[in-house]
Motif scaffolding. Structure first.
Motif, PDB file in Angstrom:
ATOM      1  N   LYS A 122      33.000  -9.478  54.793  1.00 55.99           N
ATOM      2  CA  LYS A 122      34.057  -9.451  55.722  1.00 55.99           C
ATOM      3  C   LYS A 122      35.388  -9.644  54.759  1.00 55.99           C
ATOM      4  N   LEU A 145      38.993  -9.515  55.737  1.00 55.32           N
ATOM      5  CA  LEU A 145      39.849 -10.846  56.205  1.00 55.32           C
ATOM      6  C   LEU A 145      40.530 -11.480  54.928  1.00 55.32           C
ATOM      7  N   SER A 177      33.160  -4.845  52.614  1.00 57.93           N
ATOM      8  CA  SER A 177      33.935  -5.053  54.234  1.00 57.93           C
ATOM      9  C   SER A 177      32.966  -4.083  54.634  1.00 57.93           C
ATOM     10  N   ALA A 178      31.897  -4.326  55.665  1.00 56.73           N
ATOM     11  CA  ALA A 178      31.184  -3.667  56.382  1.00 56.73           C
ATOM     12  C   ALA A 178      32.281  -2.753  57.640  1.00 56.73           C
ATOM     13  N   LEU A 179      33.186  -3.463  57.735  1.00 53.18           N
ATOM     14  CA  LEU A 179      34.038  -2.884  58.952  1.00 53.18           C
ATOM     15  C   LEU A 179      34.790  -1.686  58.410  1.00 53.18           C
ATOM     16  N   SER A 201      23.646 -17.916  59.098  1.00 51.55           N
ATOM     17  CA  SER A 201      23.757 -17.245  60.624  1.00 51.55           C
ATOM     18  C   SER A 201      25.315 -16.844  60.653  1.00 51.55           C
ATOM     19  N   GLY A 202      25.585 -15.705  60.857  1.00 51.92           N
ATOM     20  CA  GLY A 202      27.017 -15.284  60.820  1.00 51.92           C
ATOM     21  C   GLY A 202      27.605 -14.686  59.593  1.00 51.92           C
ATOM     22  N   ALA A 203      26.755 -14.791  58.497  1.00 47.94           N
ATOM     23  CA  ALA A 203      27.295 -14.171  57.279  1.00 47.94           C
ATOM     24  C   ALA A 203      27.460 -12.675  57.407  1.00 47.94           C
ATOM     25  N   GLY A 204      26.904 -12.076  58.209  1.00 43.01           N
ATOM     26  CA  GLY A 204      27.129 -10.759  58.113  1.00 43.01           C
ATOM     27  C   GLY A 204      25.837  -9.800  57.975  1.00 43.01           C
ATOM     28  N   LYS A 205      24.656 -10.478  57.725  1.00 43.97           N
ATOM     29  CA  LYS A 205      23.583 -10.048  57.333  1.00 43.97           C
ATOM     30  C   LYS A 205      23.046  -8.645  58.116  1.00 43.97           C
ATOM     31  N   SER A 206      23.101  -8.858  59.526  1.00 36.52           N
ATOM     32  CA  SER A 206      22.718  -7.811  60.504  1.00 36.52           C
ATOM     33  C   SER A 206      23.487  -6.703  60.422  1.00 36.52           C
ATOM     34  N   THR A 207      25.070  -6.777  59.987  1.00 35.26           N
ATOM     35  CA  THR A 207      25.942  -5.826  60.018  1.00 35.26           C
ATOM     36  C   THR A 207      25.753  -5.172  58.666  1.00 35.26           C
ATOM     37  N   ARG A 209      15.170 -15.323  57.256  1.00 32.95           N
ATOM     38  CA  ARG A 209      16.708 -15.486  57.477  1.00 32.95           C
ATOM     39  C   ARG A 209      17.115 -16.952  57.610  1.00 32.95           C
TER      40      ARG A 209
HETATM   41  P1  GDP Z   1      24.195 -12.600  60.848  1.00 35.44           P
HETATM   42  O1  GDP Z   1      24.309 -13.631  61.447  1.00 35.44           O
HETATM   43  O2  GDP Z   1      24.099 -12.817  59.241  1.00 35.44           O
HETATM   44  O3  GDP Z   1      23.386 -11.290  61.091  1.00 35.44           O
HETATM   45  O4  GDP Z   1      25.750 -11.915  60.961  1.00 35.44           O
HETATM   46  P2  GDP Z   1      26.110 -10.654  61.852  1.00 35.44           P
HETATM   47  O5  GDP Z   1      26.093  -9.351  61.178  1.00 35.44           O
HETATM   48  O6  GDP Z   1      25.931 -10.566  63.322  1.00 35.44           O
HETATM   49  O7  GDP Z   1      27.977 -10.914  61.658  1.00 35.44           O
HETATM   50  C1  GDP Z   1      28.500 -11.924  62.249  1.00 35.44           C
HETATM   51  C2  GDP Z   1      29.779 -11.542  62.782  1.00 35.44           C
HETATM   52  O8  GDP Z   1      30.479 -11.116  61.737  1.00 35.44           O
HETATM   53  C3  GDP Z   1      29.880 -10.432  63.642  1.00 35.44           C
HETATM   54  O9  GDP Z   1      30.639 -10.911  64.810  1.00 35.44           O
HETATM   55  C4  GDP Z   1      30.452  -9.291  62.979  1.00 35.44           C
HETATM   56  O10 GDP Z   1      30.906  -8.358  63.800  1.00 35.44           O
HETATM   57  C5  GDP Z   1      31.256  -9.763  61.991  1.00 35.44           C
HETATM   58  N1  GDP Z   1      31.564  -9.029  60.660  1.00 35.44           N
HETATM   59  C6  GDP Z   1      30.212  -8.428  60.005  1.00 35.44           C
HETATM   60  N2  GDP Z   1      30.830  -7.923  59.009  1.00 35.44           N
HETATM   61  C7  GDP Z   1      31.944  -7.778  59.160  1.00 35.44           C
HETATM   62  C8  GDP Z   1      33.255  -7.221  58.290  1.00 35.44           C
HETATM   63  O11 GDP Z   1      32.960  -6.613  57.258  1.00 35.44           O
HETATM   64  N3  GDP Z   1      34.500  -7.743  58.711  1.00 35.44           N
HETATM   65  C9  GDP Z   1      34.575  -8.379  59.745  1.00 35.44           C
HETATM   66  N4  GDP Z   1      35.973  -8.477  60.063  1.00 35.44           N
HETATM   67  N5  GDP Z   1      33.823  -8.871  60.534  1.00 35.44           N
HETATM   68  C10 GDP Z   1      32.612  -8.612  60.219  1.00 35.44           C
END
Ligand code: GDP
Ligand code: ZN
Length: 364
Positions: A153, A156, A183-185, A208-214, A262
């Motif tokens: 992310k 941000l 930044s996956a976004l 959780s929420g670190a962006g792993k799925s993304t 995970r």
């Molecule tokens: P996981 O729990 O580690 O699998 O995390 P997720 O992949 O579900 O991501 C958690 C949140 O972060 C989601 O709301 C995503 O949309 C957000 N997110 C993931 N990657 C990015 C990014 O590169 N930029 C931003 N701004 N948000 C992101």
């Protein structure tokens, strides 16, 4: 039956290489098929072979030791047919992720095998917790895989100077570990990650929420769930829908993503902790006492480095915390270690009381 080169071509995207092929030779001579485990579920596993995914029974390779149970990422030797068809053996693991609620020797649980890169996702959306980063790195090193930190992310943190500062902070907490910003976004930094995971097998770790799925979706280039539900042909030529926890990436490399990996909890990561804090272990070589606890011992090179500012005090505290935590995990089931620890705590307690009394005496 497929030829050796056909097997090679079919399995290379899943990580098959010459060394695996060499190790497999005696199994091939027995007419067994090589394959990689993509999922394990209640005594059954799904194995990707040159001819597609096969379901096989693990009864032969399910000994009493839970660490020797077949797991996702293992290279196995499966019977070409049979009802049920059995996994006969698996090749020695290069690396292994083990969850241990206890000692590795007794009740560890094997989560993934033959992982080359452990990608630790750290969100830049929240305040950096270097202690947590260090913990994930300890788990990663312990497995035998090479850790990589991905600061996710990154969009941000628009200020490049702030971003560079955060990267430097993480780098000091991660000697020997590449630190990337992604930044996956915006699709930024992904090419570096794609190149890094392009050879070998990777796992994604992180809160959780670190962006792993993304990140997983970005690496796969499509929705993971669709890829996962790929329809496979089983041994009888039927189409079955399977959930795969091991996927070949379009840019090369393999991704293992299992629910168990995970949500990492407490692990037995003694060697791993040493590698995360390599500079502390190096300094410790210079301590006067071999068993220096870097506490109040005379001639301690570690506390000296803290005093001169060469070693951040946060690093030392984090090191102590992880060492203690690790001792506790090991001690939970290992009676001998537990007895040793108790003796140690007693000695420390006695020393502490003596010091306190001396102090009081001094004050009087
Ligand atoms: P996981 O729990 O580690 O699998 O995390 P997720 O992949 O579900 O991501 C958690 C949140 O972060 C989601 O709301 C995503 O949309 C957000 N997110 C993931 N990657 C990015 C990014 O590169 N930029 C931003 N701004 N948000 C992101
Ligand atoms: Zn010391």
């Amino acid at each position: 039956m497929s030829s050796t080169s056909e097997v090679f071509a079919a399995l290379a995207p899943y990580g098959w290489d010459q060394a695996w092929a060499d190790q497999f030779t005696p199994h091939a001579a027995e007419g067994l098929l090589p394959g990689r485990v993509v999922r394990v579920d209640r005594g059954q596993c799904d194995v990707i072979t040159a001819g597609g995914v096969l379901r096989a029974d693990t009864a032969f390779v399910t000994p009493h030791d839970p660490l020797r149970v077949v797991c996702t990422g293992d290279w196995v030797a499966v019977e070409p047919g049979g009802n049920p068809r059995y996994v006969r053996s698996y090749l020695p693991r290069r690396t292994a992720f083990v969850r241990s609620t206890s000692s590795k020797r007794s009740e560890g649980q094997i989560l993934a095998a033959n992982v080359d890169h452990a990608v630790v996702a750290v969100s830049l959306a929240v305040e950096l917790d270097l202690g947590r980063v260090e913990r994930f790195l300890a788990l990663a090193w312990e497995s035998g895989a090479q850790p990589v930190v991905v600061l996710s992310k990154a969009d941000l943190v628009p200020d490049p100077e702030t971003l560079a500062h955060l990267v430097r902070d993480v780098e000091t907490a991660a000697p020997g570990v590449p630190v990337l910003t992604v930044s996956a976004l915006r699709g930024e930094g992904l090419d570096t990650l794609v190149a890094l995971v392009g050879a070998g097998t990777s796992v994604l770790l992180g809160q959780s929420g670190a962006g792993k799925s993304t990140l997983a979706n970005a690496l796969l280039g499509e929705d993971v769930m669709d890829v996962r539900a790929a329809r496979d042909v089983d041994g009888k030529g039927r189409h079955t829908t399977t959930t795969r926890n091991l996927l070949a990436l379009p840019g090369g490399g393999v991704l293992i993503d299992t629910p168990g990996l995970r949500g990492v909890g407490l692990w037995d990561a003694e060697t791993g902790v040493g590698q995360v804090f390599a500079e502390i272990e190096e300094l410790a070589q210079e301590c006067r006492f071999h068993d220096c606890a870097h506490d109040s011992e005379p001639g301690c090179a570690v506390t000296a480095a803290v005093e001169t500012g060469r070693l951040p005090v946060r690093r030392l505290e984090s090191y102590r915390k992880l060492v203690r935590e690790n001792q506790w995990i090991v001690a939970k089931t290992d009676a001998r270690a537990r007895a040793e620890l108790r003796r140690d705590w007693k000695r420390k307690g006695a020393e502490g009381r003596a010091a306190m009394q001396a102090k009081r005496g001094h004050l009087r």
